[in-house]
Design a protein around this motif. Structure first.
Motif, mmCIF file in Angstrom:
data_model
loop_
_atom_site.group_PDB
_atom_site.id
_atom_site.type_symbol
_atom_site.label_atom_id
_atom_site.label_comp_id
_atom_site.label_asym_id
_atom_site.label_seq_id
_atom_site.Cartn_x
_atom_site.Cartn_y
_atom_site.Cartn_z
ATOM 1 N N SER A 38 0.828 -1.197 0.000
ATOM 2 C CA SER A 38 0.000 0.000 0.000
ATOM 3 C C SER A 38 0.868 1.254 0.000
ATOM 4 O O SER A 38 2.068 1.213 0.304
ATOM 5 C CB SER A 38 -0.907 0.013 1.229
ATOM 6 O OG SER A 38 -0.132 0.181 2.405
ATOM 7 N N TRP A 80 -3.814 -0.904 9.150
ATOM 8 C CA TRP A 80 -4.061 0.239 8.272
ATOM 9 C C TRP A 80 -3.283 0.108 6.966
ATOM 10 O O TRP A 80 -3.729 0.550 5.918
ATOM 11 C CB TRP A 80 -3.679 1.543 8.968
ATOM 12 C CG TRP A 80 -4.601 1.902 10.107
ATOM 13 C CD1 TRP A 80 -5.884 1.482 10.291
ATOM 14 C CD2 TRP A 80 -4.281 2.747 11.210
ATOM 15 N NE1 TRP A 80 -6.396 2.019 11.449
ATOM 16 C CE2 TRP A 80 -5.435 2.807 12.039
ATOM 17 C CE3 TRP A 80 -3.163 3.468 11.600
ATOM 18 C CZ2 TRP A 80 -5.483 3.549 13.215
ATOM 19 C CZ3 TRP A 80 -3.204 4.209 12.764
ATOM 20 C CH2 TRP A 80 -4.358 4.250 13.566
ATOM 21 N N ARG A 83 -5.101 -3.378 4.985
ATOM 22 C CA ARG A 83 -6.524 -3.601 4.761
ATOM 23 C C ARG A 83 -7.207 -2.326 4.274
ATOM 24 O O ARG A 83 -7.183 -1.288 4.951
ATOM 25 C CB ARG A 83 -7.203 -4.110 6.036
ATOM 26 C CG ARG A 83 -6.756 -5.502 6.425
ATOM 27 C CD ARG A 83 -7.513 -6.016 7.633
ATOM 28 N NE ARG A 83 -8.961 -5.983 7.438
ATOM 29 C CZ ARG A 83 -9.833 -6.438 8.322
ATOM 30 N NH1 ARG A 83 -9.403 -6.981 9.458
ATOM 31 N NH2 ARG A 83 -11.123 -6.370 8.091
ATOM 32 N N ARG A 84 -7.830 -2.406 3.122
ATOM 33 C CA ARG A 84 -8.480 -1.232 2.546
ATOM 34 C C ARG A 84 -9.744 -0.847 3.307
ATOM 35 O O ARG A 84 -10.194 0.299 3.222
ATOM 36 C CB ARG A 84 -8.830 -1.514 1.089
ATOM 37 C CG ARG A 84 -7.609 -1.690 0.194
ATOM 38 C CD ARG A 84 -8.016 -1.922 -1.248
ATOM 39 N NE ARG A 84 -6.858 -2.066 -2.107
ATOM 40 C CZ ARG A 84 -6.933 -2.288 -3.414
ATOM 41 N NH1 ARG A 84 -8.125 -2.394 -3.985
ATOM 42 N NH2 ARG A 84 -5.830 -2.417 -4.127
ATOM 43 N N ASP A 85 -10.327 -1.827 4.013
ATOM 44 C CA ASP A 85 -11.576 -1.530 4.717
ATOM 45 C C ASP A 85 -11.352 -0.962 6.111
ATOM 46 O O ASP A 85 -12.308 -0.720 6.841
ATOM 47 C CB ASP A 85 -12.435 -2.806 4.808
ATOM 48 C CG ASP A 85 -11.738 -3.913 5.569
ATOM 49 O OD1 ASP A 85 -10.485 -3.965 5.546
ATOM 50 O OD2 ASP A 85 -12.430 -4.741 6.182
ATOM 51 N N ARG A 86 -10.104 -0.783 6.496
ATOM 52 C CA ARG A 86 -9.804 -0.237 7.818
ATOM 53 C C ARG A 86 -8.992 1.046 7.650
ATOM 54 O O ARG A 86 -7.921 1.034 7.064
ATOM 55 C CB ARG A 86 -9.010 -1.255 8.651
ATOM 56 C CG ARG A 86 -9.737 -2.565 8.880
ATOM 57 C CD ARG A 86 -10.897 -2.422 9.853
ATOM 58 N NE ARG A 86 -10.417 -2.095 11.180
ATOM 59 C CZ ARG A 86 -10.021 -3.014 12.052
ATOM 60 N NH1 ARG A 86 -10.036 -4.300 11.730
ATOM 61 N NH2 ARG A 86 -9.605 -2.656 13.259
ATOM 62 N N ARG A 87 -9.525 2.154 8.167
ATOM 63 C CA ARG A 87 -8.856 3.441 8.029
ATOM 64 C C ARG A 87 -8.802 4.122 9.387
ATOM 65 O O ARG A 87 -9.736 4.006 10.192
ATOM 66 C CB ARG A 87 -9.611 4.347 7.047
ATOM 67 C CG ARG A 87 -9.469 3.932 5.587
ATOM 68 C CD ARG A 87 -8.050 4.219 5.105
ATOM 69 N NE ARG A 87 -7.899 3.927 3.690
ATOM 70 C CZ ARG A 87 -7.520 2.760 3.201
ATOM 71 N NH1 ARG A 87 -7.293 1.754 4.024
ATOM 72 N NH2 ARG A 87 -7.365 2.580 1.900
#
Length: 467
Positions: A38, A80, A83-87
């Motif tokens: 990422s 972070w 995982r794209r679903d965790r911000r």
């Protein structure tokens, strides 16, 4: 999203960036593309920070600028990054932008402040790559971080060092749970598959061990390093990569010695004795097993019984019948006095069936087929409910060698050939090949040229998956 290439790859890109005067943004982009990570992780990697180091820098930044510091640990930062679903929350994103001197868009996070030129009048693309490790200086209004009294300043530094551990007891517990799972999987999984899985966890352990940890945590990390390194060495040995196996066994011994645990030091040595037992020199197998037994001081433990059984087996191979009998008797006595765990389905365990396997090997090498067959039958009964391991295969190869001692060469070679070819190709390792060749080597010279011996030799020279 695990790092595809690792630190060596990042170092190479940094060297290219320095020589060609790339912008920071371009360097991050190249690392992101090449290593399949990422944007957030790429920013950390180009700075050469581990997860723990990034968290330390994050906390120091908050202290230096007198900012509220949200709770952050390496595990949360990893989430972070992968995982794209965790911000993170908006305020935390703002702090991450400050940390990496960029903006939220460049981190691929939601909008927040832009700190790409916080310490310079130049644009972020113009900032030299060599300045990556520096952090924005506190403003003039920021109070000094340490007292003016030198002695008090030293005390604050010491306290801060002692509090800088990057791993919690909970994290270590989870890592030890994963290690136990590896130990259970190891007895049924192909060695090549296990190498990949073990290497991943060993890399994580070493990242933590390389940083300052409390003594108790450092000892646990050394113990995990010793066990993981031993399993890696064992897998390499099975695959016939003997030089690497020897080097990893040496690493495992160093880690075990660092732990200070006599039982672990002994266990690693007795495991390492397998390499010279199968591939020579046999005298080294005797020495390592004997060292292991001395470290246990003959206390009634599984490791002590294991060491004595390994010494007996090695002594039998070099023709020391008296020494083998004495060590074999000691192994059985120690094992009988040992309290055993409920389950022996663990590569680090030494259950009764493995003791019987070692006794079978000892008596087989001593050319005592009747006594050996008794142990083999007992072991087979215990292994009936444990399919998938190579131990039953080794027992059947012991049976074949016993048939050679009884002058049934054709039956011996047929049993060895059927046993070896009956093993799935991914488990048909060099250890099994070496033990199957012992069937031929044990026979008198004239019988080694018999038709059945030649057929067995041809079978053993086939590449995996053939035949």
């Amino acid at each position: 999203m695990p790092d595809k290439h690792g630190r060596v790859c990042v170092i190479r890109w940094r060297q290219v960036a320095d020589s060609e005067q790339w912008s920071l943004s371009r360097l991050v982009s190249e690392v992101q593309r090449c290593c399949s990570v990422s944007r957030l992780r790429a920013h950390r990697l180009v700075r050469g920070w581990t997860l723990a180091q990034a968290v330390h820098e994050f906390r120091d930044l908050c202290v230096a600028h007198q900012l509220a510091c949200p709770r952050l640990d390496p595990d949360q930062l990893r989430v972070w990054e992968t995982r794209r679903d965790r911000r993170p929350q908006r305020t935390t994103i703002d702090l991450l932008c400050r940390l990496y001197r960029t903006n939220a868009r460049d981190l691929a996070l939601e909008p927040a402040g832009d700190y790409s030129a916080a310490d310079s009048t130049s644009t972020p693309d113009a900032r030299p790559i060599g300045a990556l490790h520096t952090r924005p200086a506190p403003t003039a209004a920021t109070p000094t971080a340490l007292p003016t009294d030198p002695l008090e300043a030293i005390r604050h530094t010491v306290d801060r060092t002692l509090a800088s551990a990057s791993v919690t007891s909970g994290q270590l517990d989870l890592m030890e749970e994963r290690l136990l799972l590896h130990r259970q999987q190891y007895i049924v999984s192909p060695p090549q598959q296990m190498l990949t899985e073990l290497a991943a966890d060993l890399g994580e352990v070493q990242l933590l061990a390389a940083e300052r940890q409390p003594a108790s945590a450092q000892l646990r990390l050394s113990e995990m390093t010793a066990i993981l390194s031993t399993l890696v060495a064992d897998a390499l040995m099975k695959l016939g990569r003997l030089r690497q196996a020897g080097a990893w066994y040496a690493t495992a011994r160093t880690a075990a010695d660092d732990s200070g645990r006599p039982d672990l030091r002994a266990r690693v040595r007795v495991q390492a004795a397998m390499l010279p037992y199968y591939y020579g020199p046999l005298e080294n197998a005797v020495r390592l097993a004997h060292e292991a037994r001395l470290l246990t001081q003959n206390r009634p433990t599984e490791t002590a019984a294991f060491a004595a059984a390994a010494e007996a087996r090695a002594r039998a191979r070099i023709g020391d019948a008296a020494g083998a009998e004495a060590a074999m008797s000691m192994a059985q006595n120690l094992f009988a006095r040992t309290r055993h765990p409920a389950s022996g389905d663990d590569a680090w365990a030494f259950p009764e069936r493995r003791l019987l396997l070692y006794l079978s090997g000892t008596l087989t090498s001593m050319a005592l087929p009747r006594r050996a067959r008794e142990k083999q039958q007992q072991a087979h009964t215990l292994y009936l409910t444990r399919p998938g391991t190579i131990d039953p295969t080794l027992l059947r190869l012991d049976e074949a060698i016993c048939l050679v001692h009884e002058r049934h060469m054709d039956d011996a070679c047929q049993l060895a050939r059927c046993t070896y070819m009956g093993v799935p190709p991914e488990h048909r390792t060099r250890i099994l090949e070496a033990r199957a060749r012992n069937v031929i080597e044990t026979a008198p010279e004239p019988l080694r040229k018999s038709r059945s011996a030649r057929e067995l030799d041809d079978c053993l020279t086939l590449p995996p998956g053939r035949g």
